[in-house]
Design a protein around this motif. Structure first.
Motif, PDB file in Angstrom:
ATOM      1  N   LEU A 190       0.821  -1.202   0.000  1.00  0.00           N
ATOM      2  CA  LEU A 190       0.000   0.000   0.000  1.00  0.00           C
ATOM      3  C   LEU A 190       0.857   1.254   0.000  1.00  0.00           C
ATOM      4  O   LEU A 190       1.976   1.255   0.493  1.00  0.00           O
ATOM      5  CB  LEU A 190      -0.917   0.015   1.225  1.00  0.00           C
ATOM      6  N   ASP A 191       0.308   2.321  -0.544  1.00  0.00           N
ATOM      7  CA  ASP A 191       0.935   3.632  -0.507  1.00  0.00           C
ATOM      8  C   ASP A 191       0.281   4.412   0.633  1.00  0.00           C
ATOM      9  O   ASP A 191      -0.664   5.164   0.431  1.00  0.00           O
ATOM     10  CB  ASP A 191       0.739   4.335  -1.849  1.00  0.00           C
ATOM     11  N   ASN A 192       0.805   4.191   1.839  1.00  0.00           N
ATOM     12  CA  ASN A 192       0.200   4.789   3.025  1.00  0.00           C
ATOM     13  C   ASN A 192       0.259   6.314   3.019  1.00  0.00           C
ATOM     14  O   ASN A 192      -0.655   6.975   3.513  1.00  0.00           O
ATOM     15  CB  ASN A 192       0.866   4.250   4.291  1.00  0.00           C
ATOM     16  N   LYS A 193       1.300   6.885   2.454  1.00  0.00           N
ATOM     17  CA  LYS A 193       1.422   8.344   2.407  1.00  0.00           C
ATOM     18  C   LYS A 193       0.268   8.945   1.604  1.00  0.00           C
ATOM     19  O   LYS A 193      -0.355   9.918   2.032  1.00  0.00           O
ATOM     20  CB  LYS A 193       2.768   8.742   1.799  1.00  0.00           C
ATOM     21  N   THR A 194      -0.028   8.353   0.458  1.00  0.00           N
ATOM     22  CA  THR A 194      -1.137   8.853  -0.360  1.00  0.00           C
ATOM     23  C   THR A 194      -2.470   8.610   0.345  1.00  0.00           C
ATOM     24  O   THR A 194      -3.351   9.472   0.329  1.00  0.00           O
ATOM     25  CB  THR A 194      -1.127   8.192  -1.748  1.00  0.00           C
ATOM     26  N   GLU A 195      -2.619   7.458   0.993  1.00  0.00           N
ATOM     27  CA  GLU A 195      -3.860   7.176   1.718  1.00  0.00           C
ATOM     28  C   GLU A 195      -4.112   8.229   2.787  1.00  0.00           C
ATOM     29  O   GLU A 195      -5.228   8.722   2.935  1.00  0.00           O
ATOM     30  CB  GLU A 195      -3.814   5.783   2.338  1.00  0.00           C
ATOM     31  N   VAL A 196      -3.076   8.598   3.536  1.00  0.00           N
ATOM     32  CA  VAL A 196      -3.231   9.624   4.573  1.00  0.00           C
ATOM     33  C   VAL A 196      -3.573  10.968   3.924  1.00  0.00           C
ATOM     34  O   VAL A 196      -4.376  11.730   4.451  1.00  0.00           O
ATOM     35  CB  VAL A 196      -1.966   9.710   5.454  1.00  0.00           C
ATOM     36  N   GLY A 197      -2.990  11.249   2.753  1.00  0.00           N
ATOM     37  CA  GLY A 197      -3.303  12.484   2.047  1.00  0.00           C
ATOM     38  C   GLY A 197      -4.752  12.569   1.592  1.00  0.00           C
ATOM     39  O   GLY A 197      -5.320  13.653   1.497  1.00  0.00           O
ATOM     40  N   LEU A 198      -5.359  11.424   1.313  1.00  0.00           N
ATOM     41  CA  LEU A 198      -6.766  11.397   0.883  1.00  0.00           C
ATOM     42  C   LEU A 198      -7.745  11.459   2.051  1.00  0.00           C
ATOM     43  O   LEU A 198      -8.937  11.691   1.847  1.00  0.00           O
ATOM     44  CB  LEU A 198      -7.043  10.137   0.068  1.00  0.00           C
ATOM     45  N   ARG A 202     -16.072  10.760   1.417  1.00  0.00           N
ATOM     46  CA  ARG A 202     -15.324  10.735   2.680  1.00  0.00           C
ATOM     47  C   ARG A 202     -14.397   9.524   2.644  1.00  0.00           C
ATOM     48  O   ARG A 202     -14.855   8.397   2.435  1.00  0.00           O
ATOM     49  CB  ARG A 202     -16.272  10.639   3.868  1.00  0.00           C
ATOM     50  N   PHE A 203     -13.109   9.782   2.832  1.00  0.00           N
ATOM     51  CA  PHE A 203     -12.108   8.722   2.867  1.00  0.00           C
ATOM     52  C   PHE A 203     -11.547   8.630   4.279  1.00  0.00           C
ATOM     53  O   PHE A 203     -11.047   9.627   4.807  1.00  0.00           O
ATOM     54  CB  PHE A 203     -10.977   9.012   1.882  1.00  0.00           C
ATOM     55  N   ILE A 204     -11.646   7.457   4.892  1.00  0.00           N
ATOM     56  CA  ILE A 204     -11.098   7.207   6.222  1.00  0.00           C
ATOM     57  C   ILE A 204      -9.873   6.317   6.018  1.00  0.00           C
ATOM     58  O   ILE A 204     -10.006   5.171   5.595  1.00  0.00           O
ATOM     59  CB  ILE A 204     -12.131   6.526   7.141  1.00  0.00           C
ATOM     60  N   SER A 205      -8.689   6.863   6.318  1.00  0.00           N
ATOM     61  CA  SER A 205      -7.465   6.154   5.948  1.00  0.00           C
ATOM     62  C   SER A 205      -7.059   5.060   6.933  1.00  0.00           C
ATOM     63  O   SER A 205      -6.360   4.126   6.553  1.00  0.00           O
ATOM     64  CB  SER A 205      -6.300   7.136   5.785  1.00  0.00           C
ATOM     65  N   ASN A 206      -7.498   5.133   8.191  1.00  0.00           N
ATOM     66  CA  ASN A 206      -7.036   4.114   9.140  1.00  0.00           C
ATOM     67  C   ASN A 206      -7.748   2.772   8.980  1.00  0.00           C
ATOM     68  O   ASN A 206      -7.259   1.759   9.456  1.00  0.00           O
ATOM     69  CB  ASN A 206      -7.126   4.611  10.580  1.00  0.00           C
ATOM     70  N   ASN A 207      -8.903   2.752   8.298  1.00  0.00           N
ATOM     71  CA  ASN A 207      -9.585   1.473   8.051  1.00  0.00           C
ATOM     72  C   ASN A 207      -9.992   1.299   6.585  1.00  0.00           C
ATOM     73  O   ASN A 207     -10.683   0.352   6.243  1.00  0.00           O
ATOM     74  CB  ASN A 207     -10.797   1.307   8.968  1.00  0.00           C
ATOM     75  N   ASN A 208      -9.569   2.228   5.730  1.00  0.00           N
ATOM     76  CA  ASN A 208      -9.840   2.175   4.290  1.00  0.00           C
ATOM     77  C   ASN A 208     -11.324   2.016   3.974  1.00  0.00           C
ATOM     78  O   ASN A 208     -11.705   1.253   3.095  1.00  0.00           O
ATOM     79  CB  ASN A 208      -9.014   1.079   3.626  1.00  0.00           C
ATOM     80  N   LEU A 212      -8.471   3.381 -10.342  1.00  0.00           N
ATOM     81  CA  LEU A 212      -8.279   4.703 -10.928  1.00  0.00           C
ATOM     82  C   LEU A 212      -6.921   5.247 -10.488  1.00  0.00           C
ATOM     83  O   LEU A 212      -6.493   5.007  -9.362  1.00  0.00           O
ATOM     84  CB  LEU A 212      -9.375   5.668 -10.460  1.00  0.00           C
ATOM     85  N   LYS A 213      -6.276   5.991 -11.337  1.00  0.00           N
ATOM     86  CA  LYS A 213      -4.958   6.559 -11.050  1.00  0.00           C
ATOM     87  C   LYS A 213      -5.120   7.827 -10.235  1.00  0.00           C
ATOM     88  O   LYS A 213      -5.872   8.727 -10.607  1.00  0.00           O
ATOM     89  CB  LYS A 213      -4.224   6.864 -12.369  1.00  0.00           C
ATOM     90  N   VAL A 214      -4.420   7.901  -9.090  1.00  0.00           N
ATOM     91  CA  VAL A 214      -4.413   9.109  -8.261  1.00  0.00           C
ATOM     92  C   VAL A 214      -3.323  10.039  -8.801  1.00  0.00           C
ATOM     93  O   VAL A 214      -2.201   9.599  -9.065  1.00  0.00           O
ATOM     94  CB  VAL A 214      -4.114   8.778  -6.785  1.00  0.00           C
ATOM     95  N   ALA A 215      -3.649  11.323  -8.970  1.00  0.00           N
ATOM     96  CA  ALA A 215      -2.672  12.276  -9.495  1.00  0.00           C
ATOM     97  C   ALA A 215      -2.845  13.640  -8.840  1.00  0.00           C
ATOM     98  O   ALA A 215      -3.930  13.980  -8.359  1.00  0.00           O
ATOM     99  CB  ALA A 215      -2.828  12.408 -11.008  1.00  0.00           C
ATOM    100  N   ASN A 216      -1.768  14.396  -8.843  1.00  0.00           N
ATOM    101  CA  ASN A 216      -1.769  15.797  -8.425  1.00  0.00           C
ATOM    102  C   ASN A 216      -2.357  16.003  -7.031  1.00  0.00           C
ATOM    103  O   ASN A 216      -3.099  16.963  -6.799  1.00  0.00           O
ATOM    104  CB  ASN A 216      -2.504  16.653  -9.458  1.00  0.00           C
ATOM    105  N   LEU A 217      -2.004  15.130  -6.101  1.00  0.00           N
ATOM    106  CA  LEU A 217      -2.515  15.224  -4.729  1.00  0.00           C
ATOM    107  C   LEU A 217      -1.816  16.355  -3.989  1.00  0.00           C
ATOM    108  O   LEU A 217      -0.587  16.399  -3.908  1.00  0.00           O
ATOM    109  CB  LEU A 217      -2.291  13.897  -3.997  1.00  0.00           C
TER     110      LEU A 217
END
Length: 155
Positions: free
Chosen positions: A24-32, A68-74, A122-127
């Motif tokens: 997983l890309d945890n940095k991007t997940e936290v950013g979302l 709404r994106f919750i990153s600690n439980n996806n 889907l590709k995440v970009a420009n976060l």
């Protein structure tokens, strides 16, 4: 007896081998993490071509939708709210893999995500802190086009 023990240990080691796990890309997940509004959907010839997004509604109906994106439980949720479009809301499960792709499933009430067979990549970009884009490639009459979903953070 010694051979039986060795064989048993070998069998135990082979049977307990773990399956590969998606990195997983945890940095991007936290950013979302947080609340977002999908502010625009764009693609070439959008005034002439209608595209159904996620098997739910016309892609333009996703404009003004809340996510709404919750990153600690996806997990999270989304809701369509554009006038003149169908009303729709759903829980979601999601994660971002090492390739920078958002893997997304819409999950109905009282349904476990593992039983949902259809998902989207889907590709995440420009976060940035306040915005990001998702790119989705779709086939339209034999041509591949890219939809761009623009998200802005709700403050």
């Amino acid at each position: 007896m010694k051979n039986i023990i060795i064989f048993g240990l070998f069998f135990l080691m082979v049977s307990c081998k773990s399956n590969p796990v998606t990195k997983l890309d945890n940095k991007t997940e936290v950013g979302l993490k947080g609340n977002w509004e999908l502010t625009s959907v764009s693609y070439p010839n959008s005034s002439y071509i209608k595209i159904n997004s996620f098997g739910i509604a016309d892609s333009q109906c996703f404009e003004t939708s809340s996510w709404r994106f919750i990153s600690n439980n996806n997990q999270g949720e989304m809701a369509l709210r554009k006038a003149g479009c169908p009303t729709f809301s759903s829980d979601i499960t999601w994660y971002v893999n090492q390739e920078g792709n958002l893997v997304l499933k819409f999950v109905g009430a009282d349904v476990k995500a593992k039983t949902v067979k259809e998902g989207y990549v889907l590709k995440v970009a420009n976060l940035t802190e306040n915005a990001f884009q998702l790119f989705d490639t779709v086939d339209v009459a034999g041509k591949t086009i890219t939809l761009v979903y623009q998200f802005n953070r709700i403050k």
